[in-house]
Design a protein around this motif. Structure first.
Motif, short mmCIF file in Angstrom:
data_model
loop_
_atom_site.label_atom_id
_atom_site.label_comp_id
_atom_site.label_asym_id
_atom_site.label_seq_id
_atom_site.Cartn_x
_atom_site.Cartn_y
_atom_site.Cartn_z
N PRO A 1 -4.05 -2.32 -6.73
CA PRO A 1 -5.19 -1.78 -5.96
C PRO A 1 -5.12 -0.27 -5.77
O PRO A 1 -6.15 0.41 -5.83
CB PRO A 1 -5.08 -2.51 -4.62
CG PRO A 1 -4.32 -3.75 -4.91
CD PRO A 1 -3.37 -3.43 -6.01
N ASP A 2 -3.92 0.25 -5.57
CA ASP A 2 -3.81 1.70 -5.39
C ASP A 2 -4.11 2.44 -6.70
O ASP A 2 -4.66 3.55 -6.69
CB ASP A 2 -2.41 2.07 -4.89
CG ASP A 2 -2.28 1.82 -3.40
OD1 ASP A 2 -3.16 2.29 -2.64
OD2 ASP A 2 -1.33 1.14 -2.99
N ASP A 3 -3.76 1.83 -7.82
CA ASP A 3 -4.11 2.44 -9.11
C ASP A 3 -5.63 2.47 -9.29
O ASP A 3 -6.18 3.43 -9.84
CB ASP A 3 -3.47 1.68 -10.27
CG ASP A 3 -2.04 2.12 -10.53
OD1 ASP A 3 -1.68 3.21 -10.04
OD2 ASP A 3 -1.30 1.39 -11.17
N VAL A 4 -6.27 1.40 -8.85
CA VAL A 4 -7.74 1.37 -8.95
C VAL A 4 -8.33 2.47 -8.07
O VAL A 4 -9.20 3.24 -8.50
CB VAL A 4 -8.28 -0.02 -8.52
CG1 VAL A 4 -9.80 0.01 -8.43
CG2 VAL A 4 -7.81 -1.09 -9.49
N PRO B 1 0.82 -1.22 0.00
CA PRO B 1 0.00 0.00 0.00
C PRO B 1 0.85 1.27 0.00
O PRO B 1 1.89 1.31 0.66
CB PRO B 1 -0.81 -0.12 1.30
CG PRO B 1 -0.74 -1.57 1.68
CD PRO B 1 0.58 -2.07 1.17
N ILE B 2 0.40 2.26 -0.72
CA ILE B 2 1.15 3.52 -0.74
C ILE B 2 0.65 4.47 0.34
O ILE B 2 1.28 5.47 0.64
CB ILE B 2 1.07 4.21 -2.11
CG1 ILE B 2 -0.39 4.62 -2.42
CG2 ILE B 2 1.60 3.32 -3.20
CD1 ILE B 2 -0.53 5.48 -3.66
N ASP C 1 -2.29 12.74 -2.78
CA ASP C 1 -1.35 13.62 -3.47
C ASP C 1 -1.39 13.35 -4.97
O ASP C 1 -1.31 14.27 -5.79
CB ASP C 1 0.07 13.42 -2.94
CG ASP C 1 0.26 14.11 -1.60
OD1 ASP C 1 -0.59 14.96 -1.25
OD2 ASP C 1 1.23 13.78 -0.89
N ARG C 2 -1.48 12.10 -5.31
CA ARG C 2 -1.56 11.75 -6.73
C ARG C 2 -2.87 12.23 -7.34
O ARG C 2 -2.90 12.76 -8.45
CB ARG C 2 -1.46 10.23 -6.91
CG ARG C 2 -0.07 9.70 -6.82
CD ARG C 2 -0.03 8.18 -6.73
NE ARG C 2 -0.80 7.52 -7.77
CZ ARG C 2 -0.80 6.21 -7.95
NH1 ARG C 2 -0.08 5.43 -7.19
NH2 ARG C 2 -1.55 5.66 -8.90
N VAL C 3 -3.94 12.04 -6.59
CA VAL C 3 -5.25 12.41 -7.12
C VAL C 3 -5.40 13.91 -7.23
O VAL C 3 -5.94 14.43 -8.20
CB VAL C 3 -6.36 11.83 -6.22
CG1 VAL C 3 -7.73 12.33 -6.66
CG2 VAL C 3 -6.32 10.31 -6.25
#
Lengths: 529, 168
Positions: B41-44, A16-17, A24-26
């Motif tokens: 999952p994080d990309d989703v 998990p990030i 931040d990415r979004v």
């Protein structure tokens, strides 16, 4: 291992990030907005590349084209030749390119033929072993082939299909290929920056000299895909800023000026809440023909054909004569169109692929990865009248048609090796005749009372919610008479409906199909919530 | 006016951060279950949040957890539709070049990966997370009756797979 434990294993996969990095990415600043979305698309692309690195050439399927200026011959004289091994085939100036992968080869094998029988090696198409062929497009004078490994890109051009030379995209140092297309007016390519600082779009009139065309591009290049056509280059965006149109399309003939091609919901059978998965768009016989799979709320997907003289005003024609096998539609759903060719007479040649699927009514049934299908070749000049060129019992992997040295047309197709081809006599049919049966029951099984109810509801051309409820009640009663006392339904605000009847797996599906055909199917097509 | 907008944006961001932070763990687990093995999952989650936050801040959503789970299911189904041509094409060629084939995910999970995303979602939410079928139906966007049918079919599929394995 119990399946609950397996779910735990799935749920905890990956590293998990964390929520902050995710947000931040979004929520990156606008200048980096492409970056955020690009990562998403890139993540999928990288995952796919990992899935099978050496076979990226498969991406060709569905986007090749044959923009040849045919000399002599006619469509009816096509001689079909089966290839001896699965391959992707592209028609272009001077002949055909085929791309194959063999177990013993280290990367794709790219060969050229001018007669569809003998194949010669090409020159100048060696790439780094990490790179796979992504797409091949052609105009009447130029071939263009792009390879990429998701971090770098390389392109080659050719005028004869045999000798290829490097093509340079200006300032493409850190760019990786995203999409490419060709039309008689020129070529267009999009790429994303591997360090996440946006996207770049290039245009070339000849496939050799390229200039950046990012500023005039009508959207985020990473949020869509370029499509080749004889009428111009079409960009199909996955974003839908205007929810009144279920698909977002733009078209250009010069790389700078774009027109929006608006297929409105009202011109399809889709209705509110629908989504169109555009599969093909081509310019044939002075009109645009678009093919899309329409997904509706709680209804089976269906293939719809739209036509337009100018790309702006569209009319729809549902149910082309393929994809719904009479008597088997509940078990067989439409696959997808394998490819297309514009032929000498201005006809469109395409290969719909019907695959057997599993699942309940209203579910997306095509996600059955193990299903194999059957392919056919159909030809049309107007999207309404269809001619079946060849029926093949097996998968059509790809096909192409081209002019041979003696001026006649030759075509070839490839299939998966384990399926046996069966050629039928050519068969003319009309779309409206061939597609009246959508569900499993045969006409003699249908209940006249149910058909009469649907006729009455459809008599004035408008289906009110109350009338739709009548039809649904008919379905409910029908199911109860078949011994499913729990059968019930729910009508959604979108105009779709959902239904259930049993907790036992698969029980009642054939009864449901019959009751649905008796009371609801035609009403649903005309539903006006 | 600009200052007010900035202030509103900051508040929205803080609200989104709080909601996403609180739900991140369970949403990521859910995304990992629903999405195919080669989807990160994080990309989703990223894709879902891009779509959702583009429309409204999460603070305006009545039940962000259910809303985001439903968005995850829809997002995965939508992505699969977009990718299916590529995916099957690649599968075809792969089978041609390599008749034995390769497994892209741990073989232990092949039975679960054989289910459709919505089936995995329903089974996971009900049998692992302990939700009622009414709650599952709300999340997946179907009726409770259909959720029961879907779960039942998914269990039957798994049972069939286990039976086949037992017979080998």
């Amino acid at each position: 291992m119990k399946y609950e434990e397996k779910f735990e294993m799935m749920a905890n996969r990956g590293q998990p990030i964390g929520p902050i990095a995710l947000l931040d990415r979004v929520q990156a600043p606008p200048a980096a907005a492409h970056t955020a979305q690009g990562r998403r698309f890139r993540g999928l692309a990288v995952a796919m590349a990992t899935f099978v690195v050496v076979l990226v050439g498969g991406l060709l399927l569905g986007w090749f084209r044959a923009p040849l200026e045919f000399i002599g011959g006619d469509d009816s004289s096509i001689e079909w030749i089966e290839m001896t091994e699965p391959a992707f085939v592209v028609a272009g100036p001077g002949g055909l390119i085929r791309i194959t992968y063999r177990a013993e080869s280290n990367g794709p094998i790219i060969e050229f033929s001018d007669d569809a029988r003998s194949w010669a090696p090409t020159e100048g198409l060696s790439f780094d072993t990490r790179m796979g062929v992504r797409e091949v497009v052609a105009t009447s004078t130029t071939w263009l082939l792009v390879a990429s490994d998701n971090t770098t890109m390389a392109a080659r051009a050719s005028s004869d299909g045999i000798t290829w030379f490097d093509v340079v995209f200006p300032d493409a140092l850190n760019d990786a290929f995203e999409s490419i297309a060709g039309s008689p007016g020129g070529f267009m390519a999009t790429a994303y920056d591997v360090f996440g600082v946006g996207s770049t779009v290039w245009w070339s009139a000849d496939g050799i000299n390229w200039a950046e065309a990012t500023d005039t591009f009508p959207g985020d290049p990473q949020a869509g895909r370029l499509l080749s056509s004889e009428g111009g280059i079409v960009w199909r965006s996955y974003d839908r800023p205007d929810q009144s149109s279920p698909v977002t399309l733009f078209m250009t003939t010069d790389g700078t000026n774009w027109i929006e091609m608006r297929i409105p919901s009202s011109s399809s059978s889709s209705g509110v809440g629908s989504e169109i998965d555009l599969q093909l768009i081509e310019y044939v016989g002075n009109q645009w023909i678009a093919f899309g799979q329409v997904y509706r709320v709680d209804a089976d997907p269906e293939l719809v054909v739209w036509t337009s003289p100018d790309g702006i005003g569209w009319t729809s024609q549902v149910h082309p004569p393929f994809g719904k096998e009479p008597g088997h539609a509940v078990e067989v759903s439409l696959g997808w169109l394998v490819g297309r060719n514009s032929l000498v007479s201005g006809s469109l040649l395409l290969a719909p692929w019907t695959i057997p699927v599993s699942g309940g009514v209203g579910e997306t049934r095509r996600e059955n990865g193990s299903a194999t299908g059957t392919g056919e070749l159909w030809m049309t000049s107007d999207g309404r009248t269809w001619h079946r060129e060849l029926n093949i019992s097996g998968m059509i992997n790809s096909y192409a048609a081209t002019v041979t040295d003696d001026g006649s047309l030759a075509g070839l197709w490839a299939r998966v090796p384990e399926s046996d081809p069966v050629a039928d006599a050519p068969d003319d049919t009309s779309a409206s005749v061939a597609t009246t049966i959508q569900f499993q029951p045969s006409p003699q099984d249908l209940d006249p009372a149910g058909q009469a109810l649907q006729d009455a509801i459809l008599a004035d051309g408008v289906v009110t919610r109350e009338e739709f409820e009548q039809a649904a009640e008919g379905w409910k009663t029908c199911m109860q008479e078949f011994g499913f006392p729990d059968a019930d339904y729910e009508i959604h605000a979108s105009g779709g409906w959902s239904r259930g009847w049993s907790t036992d797996p698969y029980e009642g599906e054939s009864e449901d199909a019959l009751c649905d055909a008796n009371y609801v199917t035609r009403v649903l097509d005309g539903v006006n919530p | 006016m600009v200052a007010v907008e900035k202030e509103a944006n900051i508040l929205e961001r803080q609200s989104d951060e709080a909601i996403v932070s609180g739900l991140y763990g369970e949403l990521r687990r859910f995304a990992a279950v629903v999405a195919p093995w080669d989807f990160d999952p994080d990309d989703v989650l990223h894709g879902v949040l891009v779509n959702v936050l583009d429309k409204r801040p999460l603070g305006l959503v009545e039940d962000p957890g259910a809303y985001l789970r439903r968005s995850i299911v829809n997002y995965v189904k939508s992505e699969l539709r977009r990718l299916r041509t590529r995916r099957l094409t690649i599968d075809l060629l792969k089978r041609s070049a390599d008749p034995v084939g390769t497994v892209a995910y741990p073989s232990d999970l092949s039975d679960l990966m054989g289910l459709r995303p919505a089936e995995r979602a329903v089974l996971y939410l009900h049998d692992v997370e302990g939700m009622s079928f009414d709650e599952v139906a709300e999340v997946v966007g179907i009726t409770a009756g259909n959720a029961r049918v879907t779960a039942s079919r998914a269990r039957q599929k798994l049972k069939d797979v286990f039976s086949e394995e037992d017979h080998r």
